[in-house]
Motif scaffolding. Structure first.
Motif, PDB file in Angstrom:
ATOM      1  N   CYS A  92       7.388   1.135   5.151  1.00  0.00           N
ATOM      2  CA  CYS A  92       7.737   0.636   3.816  1.00  0.00           C
ATOM      3  C   CYS A  92       8.826  -0.419   3.950  1.00  0.00           C
ATOM      4  O   CYS A  92      10.016  -0.119   3.825  1.00  0.00           O
ATOM      5  N   SER A 218       6.166   2.933  -7.260  1.00  0.00           N
ATOM      6  CA  SER A 218       5.400   3.532  -6.155  1.00  0.00           C
ATOM      7  C   SER A 218       4.027   2.894  -6.063  1.00  0.00           C
ATOM      8  O   SER A 218       3.538   2.560  -4.970  1.00  0.00           O
ATOM      9  N   VAL A 221       4.357  -0.684  -4.608  1.00  0.00           N
ATOM     10  CA  VAL A 221       4.602  -0.723  -3.168  1.00  0.00           C
ATOM     11  C   VAL A 221       3.355  -0.311  -2.393  1.00  0.00           C
ATOM     12  O   VAL A 221       3.069  -0.868  -1.329  1.00  0.00           O
ATOM     13  N   GLN A 222       2.595   0.632  -2.910  1.00  0.00           N
ATOM     14  CA  GLN A 222       1.394   1.090  -2.206  1.00  0.00           C
ATOM     15  C   GLN A 222       0.410  -0.050  -1.983  1.00  0.00           C
ATOM     16  O   GLN A 222      -0.250  -0.120  -0.934  1.00  0.00           O
ATOM     17  N   ILE A 225       1.082  -2.071   1.261  1.00  0.00           N
ATOM     18  CA  ILE A 225       1.056  -1.404   2.563  1.00  0.00           C
ATOM     19  C   ILE A 225      -0.338  -1.550   3.159  1.00  0.00           C
ATOM     20  O   ILE A 225      -1.309  -0.986   2.632  1.00  0.00           O
ATOM     21  N   ASP A 251       9.232   7.860   0.551  1.00  0.00           N
ATOM     22  CA  ASP A 251      10.379   7.138   1.081  1.00  0.00           C
ATOM     23  C   ASP A 251      11.613   7.858   0.548  1.00  0.00           C
ATOM     24  O   ASP A 251      11.915   7.778  -0.642  1.00  0.00           O
ATOM     25  N   ILE A 258       4.824   6.522  -1.018  1.00  0.00           N
ATOM     26  CA  ILE A 258       4.071   5.381  -0.504  1.00  0.00           C
ATOM     27  C   ILE A 258       2.606   5.724  -0.283  1.00  0.00           C
ATOM     28  O   ILE A 258       1.790   4.826  -0.071  1.00  0.00           O
TER      29      ILE A 258
END
Length: 438
Positions: A92, A218, A221-222, A225, A251, A258
């Motif tokens: 992350c 969340s 951010v996912q 990744i 995280d 994540i």
């Protein structure tokens, strides 16, 4: 990253990490070279939106642990572009760009089109209480049109923020607001000649005073990744093998999850897991830090585990089973019976056996409140068990399972150890790969 002190990059520039692993620009923008490939290639989260919409407050609350109430009097309006590096865990890592209000990629920054390239997510923050939205939505449409021209694969998120006022006391009022904004955005995009089907926009109702902002970030951010499908598959295998109800990868520093398995996400369970992380960090920070004893060798430390900072050995096995008068129920009393803890003791001992899958993380220190031995078990009154286990640097696995499926804790720990090995393989290339690239 180094916490609580300055960390110097190999390229020669420096930036300051706070206690949560967020590196921010030290003084002036020239102190950090964001054009350096080491940082420029990281995914970006671009916080845009009108003034007083809450962009900086969101960043401070989530990544720097500022109290939501403090944002009312401690933060001033953002005048210039502020950038920061979030580097809690290898899985992350990204940069946050906090733009001043009413800035939407016009000519104030050189190469401003480049900010939309690569793995980038635009987070447009709107004040739900600041009606009408016509001017804001028109500016948002201009920013989206420009970004899509530069990078058709860019992800776009809309945070309908501050849905915590008197106007939004009911869920119906919140959903009506979101529906009106979605309809208005669709009309604006059609007027600008952009097909709404060509731009996938997700809308989130957020507030810094509850868990909604963590849930929304969340999901943002996912999408940044690249290993997300692999992580989801690993968690699916773990949940299926151990008969769990749900599993999350958190995280720990920011309390953003994540990844999770493919079963539907329950907001209440996410809040429980987030609160559990707070409990573990707070209790470990107070009671889990042993006195520094640098003269003790590793062999002596292994002989005297009670003097070491192993959060796993002082495992927080809390039972929340009480009756209406606050007294412990029979289930809680049974859980405290030493004869019933043999299985958990076996699991604890097995999880501490040395091996390739239990190597100490490089970043672990003697006085860390969260290290490779961090673990916690919380038993709920409804028969469910929350189990937290460290799996990587500042990365925690939080599982939700039934108490009858938690009896074989040693087997669960073994499977989590396999998961840790898989996570290490994702972020650390194998020797064969390194030799091939050389």
């Amino acid at each position: 990253p180094l916490y609580g002190e300055e960390a110097y990059d190999a390229a020669g520039y420096d930036y300051t990490y706070d206690d949560d692993g967020v590196a921010s620009e030290a003084g002036h923008s020239q102190d950090i070279d964001f054009d350096d490939p080491k940082i420029a290639n990281l995914p970006r989260v671009l916080l845009m939106g009108p003034r007083r919409s809450g962009k900086t407050s969101i960043q401070r609350v989530v990544f720097q642990k500022m109290s939501p109430h403090e944002t009312l009097f401690r933060l001033e309006a953002t005048q210039n572009l502020e950038r920061a590096v979030v580097d809690h865990t290898p899985l992350c890592q990204f940069t946050i760009w906090d733009f001043p209000g009413d800035y939407y990629g016009i000519s104030e920054v050189e190469k401003q089109d480049d900010i939309f390239l690569g793995s980038t997510s635009i987070v447009f923050v709107m004040d739900a209480q600041d009606e009408p939205y016509d001017h804001v939505l028109q500016s948002f449409t201009n920013a989206v049109t420009r970004a899509v021209e530069v990078n058709p694969s860019i992800t776009i998120e809309v945070f309908i923020n501050k849905v915590d006022g008197e106007l939004f006391l009911s869920d119906e009022a919140k959903y009506d607001c979101r529906r009106d904004i979605m309809t208005a955005v669709t009309d604006e995009l059609q007027d600008a000649g952009v097909s709404p089907e060509a731009v996938h926009i997700r809308y989130h109702l957020t507030s810094i005073y509850d868990h909604s902002i963590y849930e929304a970030l969340s999901r943002v951010v996912q999408r940044l990744i690249p290993q997300l499908p692999t992580l989801e598959n690993l968690l699916n295998v773990l949940v299926s093998t151990c008969s769990m109800e749900k599993a999350y990868l958190f995280d720990v520093a920011s309390k953003l999850y994540i990844s999770t398995d493919s079963s539907p996400v329950d907001m209440q369970s996410v809040e429980l897991c987030s609160d559990m992380i707070d409990v573990v960090l707070d209790v470990s920070g107070i009671y889990g830090l042993g006195p520094p004893n640098k003269g003790t060798s590793e062999e002596t430390a292994a002989m005297m585990p009670s003097t070491e900072n192993h959060n796993d050995q002082t495992e927080a096995t809390a039972s929340l089973s009480t009756d209406d008068h606050g007294a412990l129920t029979e289930e809680a009393v049974a859980a405290m019976d030493p004869s019933n803890t043999a299985d958990e003791l076996v699991g604890t001992l097995i999880s501490q056996v040395g091996g390739d899958d239990e190597e100490d993380d490089i970043g672990d220190t003697v006085d860390s409140a969260y290290d490779s031995q961090s673990s916690s078990v919380i038993r709920l009154s409804n028969g469910m068990v929350l189990y937290l286990k460290e799996v990587d640097t500042m990365l925690g696995l939080v599982c939700i399972t039934r108490s009858e499926n938690f009896r074989k804790k040693s087997l669960i720990n073994y499977n989590i150890g396999c998961l840790k090995k898989a996570l290490r393989a994702l972020v650390q290339p194998s020797p064969e790969t390194v030799n091939a690239s050389a």
